[in-house]
Design a protein around this motif. Structure first.
Motif, PDB file in Angstrom:
ATOM      1  N   THR A 121      35.036  30.092  39.952  1.00  0.00           N
ATOM      2  CA  THR A 121      34.096  31.184  39.710  1.00  0.00           C
ATOM      3  C   THR A 121      34.439  31.882  38.407  1.00  0.00           C
ATOM      4  O   THR A 121      35.372  31.505  37.706  1.00  0.00           O
ATOM      5  CB  THR A 121      34.133  32.200  40.869  1.00  0.00           C
ATOM      6  OG1 THR A 121      35.491  32.619  41.063  1.00  0.00           O
ATOM      7  CG2 THR A 121      33.611  31.588  42.150  1.00  0.00           C
ATOM      8  N   ASP A 122      33.675  32.902  38.085  1.00  0.00           N
ATOM      9  CA  ASP A 122      33.899  33.620  36.839  1.00  0.00           C
ATOM     10  C   ASP A 122      35.320  34.193  36.778  1.00  0.00           C
ATOM     11  O   ASP A 122      35.878  34.600  37.787  1.00  0.00           O
ATOM     12  CB  ASP A 122      32.902  34.779  36.714  1.00  0.00           C
ATOM     13  CG  ASP A 122      31.462  34.281  36.633  1.00  0.00           C
ATOM     14  OD1 ASP A 122      30.572  35.058  36.995  1.00  0.00           O
ATOM     15  OD2 ASP A 122      31.272  33.133  36.221  1.00  0.00           O
ATOM     16  N   SER A 123      35.872  34.260  35.601  1.00  0.00           N
ATOM     17  CA  SER A 123      37.216  34.834  35.450  1.00  0.00           C
ATOM     18  C   SER A 123      37.147  36.345  35.582  1.00  0.00           C
ATOM     19  O   SER A 123      36.129  36.970  35.323  1.00  0.00           O
ATOM     20  CB  SER A 123      37.790  34.455  34.088  1.00  0.00           C
ATOM     21  OG  SER A 123      37.015  35.044  33.057  1.00  0.00           O
ATOM     22  N   VAL A 124      38.262  36.946  35.969  1.00  0.00           N
ATOM     23  CA  VAL A 124      38.287  38.389  36.181  1.00  0.00           C
ATOM     24  C   VAL A 124      37.960  39.143  34.899  1.00  0.00           C
ATOM     25  O   VAL A 124      37.375  40.219  34.926  1.00  0.00           O
ATOM     26  CB  VAL A 124      39.654  38.830  36.742  1.00  0.00           C
ATOM     27  CG1 VAL A 124      40.760  38.554  35.739  1.00  0.00           C
ATOM     28  CG2 VAL A 124      39.652  40.298  37.120  1.00  0.00           C
ATOM     29  N   SER A 125      38.307  38.587  33.752  1.00  0.00           N
ATOM     30  CA  SER A 125      38.070  39.288  32.491  1.00  0.00           C
ATOM     31  C   SER A 125      36.590  39.522  32.222  1.00  0.00           C
ATOM     32  O   SER A 125      36.222  40.415  31.470  1.00  0.00           O
ATOM     33  CB  SER A 125      38.683  38.502  31.330  1.00  0.00           C
ATOM     34  OG  SER A 125      38.092  37.230  31.221  1.00  0.00           O
ATOM     35  N   SER A 126      35.741  38.727  32.832  1.00  0.00           N
ATOM     36  CA  SER A 126      34.301  38.909  32.645  1.00  0.00           C
ATOM     37  C   SER A 126      33.647  39.502  33.875  1.00  0.00           C
ATOM     38  O   SER A 126      32.430  39.531  33.987  1.00  0.00           O
ATOM     39  CB  SER A 126      33.638  37.558  32.316  1.00  0.00           C
ATOM     40  OG  SER A 126      33.812  36.645  33.386  1.00  0.00           O
ATOM     41  N   ASP A 127      34.479  40.011  34.789  1.00  0.00           N
ATOM     42  CA  ASP A 127      33.929  40.489  36.061  1.00  0.00           C
ATOM     43  C   ASP A 127      34.369  41.909  36.383  1.00  0.00           C
ATOM     44  O   ASP A 127      34.350  42.320  37.524  1.00  0.00           O
ATOM     45  CB  ASP A 127      34.361  39.539  37.190  1.00  0.00           C
ATOM     46  CG  ASP A 127      33.563  39.742  38.464  1.00  0.00           C
ATOM     47  OD1 ASP A 127      32.316  39.708  38.391  1.00  0.00           O
ATOM     48  OD2 ASP A 127      34.175  39.962  39.522  1.00  0.00           O
ATOM     49  N   ASP A 128      34.783  42.665  35.368  1.00  0.00           N
ATOM     50  CA  ASP A 128      35.289  44.010  35.627  1.00  0.00           C
ATOM     51  C   ASP A 128      34.355  45.087  35.092  1.00  0.00           C
ATOM     52  O   ASP A 128      34.791  46.167  34.713  1.00  0.00           O
ATOM     53  CB  ASP A 128      36.685  44.185  35.026  1.00  0.00           C
ATOM     54  CG  ASP A 128      36.692  43.977  33.521  1.00  0.00           C
ATOM     55  OD1 ASP A 128      35.635  43.634  32.962  1.00  0.00           O
ATOM     56  OD2 ASP A 128      37.759  44.160  32.905  1.00  0.00           O
ATOM     57  N   ASN A 129      33.060  44.803  35.078  1.00  0.00           N
ATOM     58  CA  ASN A 129      32.110  45.744  34.496  1.00  0.00           C
ATOM     59  C   ASN A 129      30.979  46.077  35.462  1.00  0.00           C
ATOM     60  O   ASN A 129      29.844  46.289  35.060  1.00  0.00           O
ATOM     61  CB  ASN A 129      31.548  45.176  33.187  1.00  0.00           C
ATOM     62  CG  ASN A 129      30.790  46.222  32.397  1.00  0.00           C
ATOM     63  OD1 ASN A 129      31.068  47.416  32.494  1.00  0.00           O
ATOM     64  ND2 ASN A 129      29.810  45.782  31.624  1.00  0.00           N
ATOM     65  N   TYR A 130      31.301  46.107  36.761  1.00  0.00           N
ATOM     66  CA  TYR A 130      30.304  46.426  37.770  1.00  0.00           C
ATOM     67  C   TYR A 130      30.607  47.788  38.389  1.00  0.00           C
ATOM     68  O   TYR A 130      31.740  48.268  38.334  1.00  0.00           O
ATOM     69  CB  TYR A 130      30.299  45.359  38.866  1.00  0.00           C
ATOM     70  CG  TYR A 130      29.762  44.028  38.427  1.00  0.00           C
ATOM     71  CD1 TYR A 130      28.407  43.724  38.543  1.00  0.00           C
ATOM     72  CD2 TYR A 130      30.608  43.058  37.882  1.00  0.00           C
ATOM     73  CE1 TYR A 130      27.914  42.495  38.141  1.00  0.00           C
ATOM     74  CE2 TYR A 130      30.121  41.831  37.469  1.00  0.00           C
ATOM     75  CZ  TYR A 130      28.770  41.553  37.607  1.00  0.00           C
ATOM     76  OH  TYR A 130      28.287  40.338  37.186  1.00  0.00           O
ATOM     77  N   PRO A 131      29.612  48.431  38.990  1.00  0.00           N
ATOM     78  CA  PRO A 131      29.887  49.676  39.700  1.00  0.00           C
ATOM     79  C   PRO A 131      30.748  49.416  40.925  1.00  0.00           C
ATOM     80  O   PRO A 131      30.741  48.323  41.490  1.00  0.00           O
ATOM     81  CB  PRO A 131      28.490  50.184  40.073  1.00  0.00           C
ATOM     82  CG  PRO A 131      27.629  48.967  40.084  1.00  0.00           C
ATOM     83  CD  PRO A 131      28.182  48.070  39.008  1.00  0.00           C
ATOM     84  N   ILE A 132      31.495  50.427  41.352  1.00  0.00           N
ATOM     85  CA  ILE A 132      32.381  50.276  42.489  1.00  0.00           C
ATOM     86  C   ILE A 132      31.606  49.925  43.752  1.00  0.00           C
ATOM     87  O   ILE A 132      32.110  49.214  44.624  1.00  0.00           O
ATOM     88  CB  ILE A 132      33.217  51.560  42.666  1.00  0.00           C
ATOM     89  CG1 ILE A 132      34.203  51.681  41.501  1.00  0.00           C
ATOM     90  CG2 ILE A 132      33.965  51.562  43.996  1.00  0.00           C
ATOM     91  CD1 ILE A 132      35.024  52.957  41.486  1.00  0.00           C
ATOM     92  N   SER A 133      30.379  50.376  43.851  1.00  0.00           N
ATOM     93  CA  SER A 133      29.554  50.055  45.023  1.00  0.00           C
ATOM     94  C   SER A 133      29.333  48.551  45.166  1.00  0.00           C
ATOM     95  O   SER A 133      29.219  48.036  46.281  1.00  0.00           O
ATOM     96  CB  SER A 133      28.198  50.767  44.943  1.00  0.00           C
ATOM     97  OG  SER A 133      27.505  50.402  43.760  1.00  0.00           O
ATOM     98  N   GLU A 134      29.301  47.838  44.041  1.00  0.00           N
ATOM     99  CA  GLU A 134      29.160  46.378  44.090  1.00  0.00           C
ATOM    100  C   GLU A 134      30.427  45.751  44.646  1.00  0.00           C
ATOM    101  O   GLU A 134      30.379  44.827  45.463  1.00  0.00           O
ATOM    102  CB  GLU A 134      28.881  45.831  42.688  1.00  0.00           C
ATOM    103  CG  GLU A 134      29.000  44.313  42.546  1.00  0.00           C
ATOM    104  CD  GLU A 134      28.005  43.532  43.381  1.00  0.00           C
ATOM    105  OE1 GLU A 134      28.281  42.354  43.696  1.00  0.00           O
ATOM    106  OE2 GLU A 134      26.941  44.111  43.728  1.00  0.00           O
ATOM    107  N   TYR A 135      31.572  46.261  44.228  1.00  0.00           N
ATOM    108  CA  TYR A 135      32.838  45.732  44.739  1.00  0.00           C
ATOM    109  C   TYR A 135      32.997  45.992  46.231  1.00  0.00           C
ATOM    110  O   TYR A 135      33.561  45.171  46.955  1.00  0.00           O
ATOM    111  CB  TYR A 135      34.015  46.355  43.982  1.00  0.00           C
ATOM    112  CG  TYR A 135      34.001  46.127  42.499  1.00  0.00           C
ATOM    113  CD1 TYR A 135      33.560  44.928  41.949  1.00  0.00           C
ATOM    114  CD2 TYR A 135      34.439  47.120  41.626  1.00  0.00           C
ATOM    115  CE1 TYR A 135      33.552  44.724  40.591  1.00  0.00           C
ATOM    116  CE2 TYR A 135      34.437  46.923  40.254  1.00  0.00           C
ATOM    117  CZ  TYR A 135      33.992  45.725  39.735  1.00  0.00           C
ATOM    118  OH  TYR A 135      33.986  45.520  38.372  1.00  0.00           O
ATOM    119  N   SER A 136      32.499  47.136  46.702  1.00  0.00           N
ATOM    120  CA  SER A 136      32.626  47.443  48.135  1.00  0.00           C
ATOM    121  C   SER A 136      31.769  46.504  48.971  1.00  0.00           C
ATOM    122  O   SER A 136      32.115  46.187  50.110  1.00  0.00           O
ATOM    123  CB  SER A 136      32.270  48.900  48.408  1.00  0.00           C
ATOM    124  OG  SER A 136      30.895  49.160  48.264  1.00  0.00           O
TER     125      SER A 136
END
Length: 214
Positions: free
Chosen positions: A33-48
């Motif tokens: 899947t996508d690397s973490v370096s390109s996946d740290d720009n979402y709102p916290i609600s998406e992570y939850s």
């Protein structure tokens, strides 16, 4: 993992406690899947929402009704949002947050400096005056029937903090709030904030967790 990759209750066959390390960043523990370096720009609600899927899969695999979450830094905000807004209050027995900026970060804080390097939605959410922080802390700060433990690190100075997050930001009304001093400790991590999650470097934090779970 997806549910189809294992059988319901298969982890229960071990007759042992089950713990796992997981993440709300795609790609952190997977090469497909996508690397973490390109996946740290979402709102916290998406992570939850992603955390919600992880918890459901763990409950499916273990046959249990609830989980215990130990979260570090922003992970505590993700977990609290999951509990409050994504059904987690019925599935999380205990939540332990370590160095979590529950009341946000300020411009002079270390975590805020990191956000200046890679600013985005998650960093905007963590600002002390953000709509996300205000909403998350509105009403009951320890939402639902979940038991809460917070662990803050204190290294003195004009504003007590762990090198990244202030003690006053970590504490929650209604939680068991514990503060651990860095005085007399030597640790290899660049900040006490990072060292807090390593039992070999900050054994007192580990002891607080064990006592809370006992």
């Amino acid at each position: 993992s997806e549910k189809y990759e294992f059988s319901e209750g298969q982890w229960a066959n071990t007759q042992k406690p089950v713990s796992l390390r997981t993440t709300y960043y795609f790609g952190e523990y997977s090469s497909i899947t996508d690397s973490v370096s390109s996946d740290d720009n979402y709102p916290i609600s998406e992570y939850s929402k992603r955390l919600s899927k992880v918890v459901d899969n763990v409950l499916y695999a273990t046959g249990k009704k609830k989980v215990i979450i130990i979260a570090h830094s922003m992970g505590g905000l993700v977990s609290r949002d999951y509990i409050k807004n994504n059904g987690g209050s019925f599935k999380v027995d205990k939540l332990i947050t370590i160095g979590t900026p529950n009341h946000g970060i300020w411009s002079e804080d270390g975590l805020n400096f990191g956000c200046k390097i890679h600013s985005g939605s998650e960093c905007d959410n963590m600002q002390y005056d953000s709509e996300f922080i205000s909403s998350l802390n509105s009403g009951d700060e320890t939402f639902g029937s979940t038991s809460y433990l917070t662990i803050a690190g204190s290294c003195g100075g004009n504003s007590l903090n762990d090198g990244v997050v202030r003690v006053l930001s970590v504490n929650l009304n209604g939680a068991d709030n514990q503060v651990i001093s860095c005085e007399g400790l030597s640790y290899s991590d660049s900040t006490f904030h990072s060292a807090l999650i390593h039992p070999s470097e900050v054994p007192k934090a580990y002891e607080k967790i064990i006592n809370f779970l006992s």
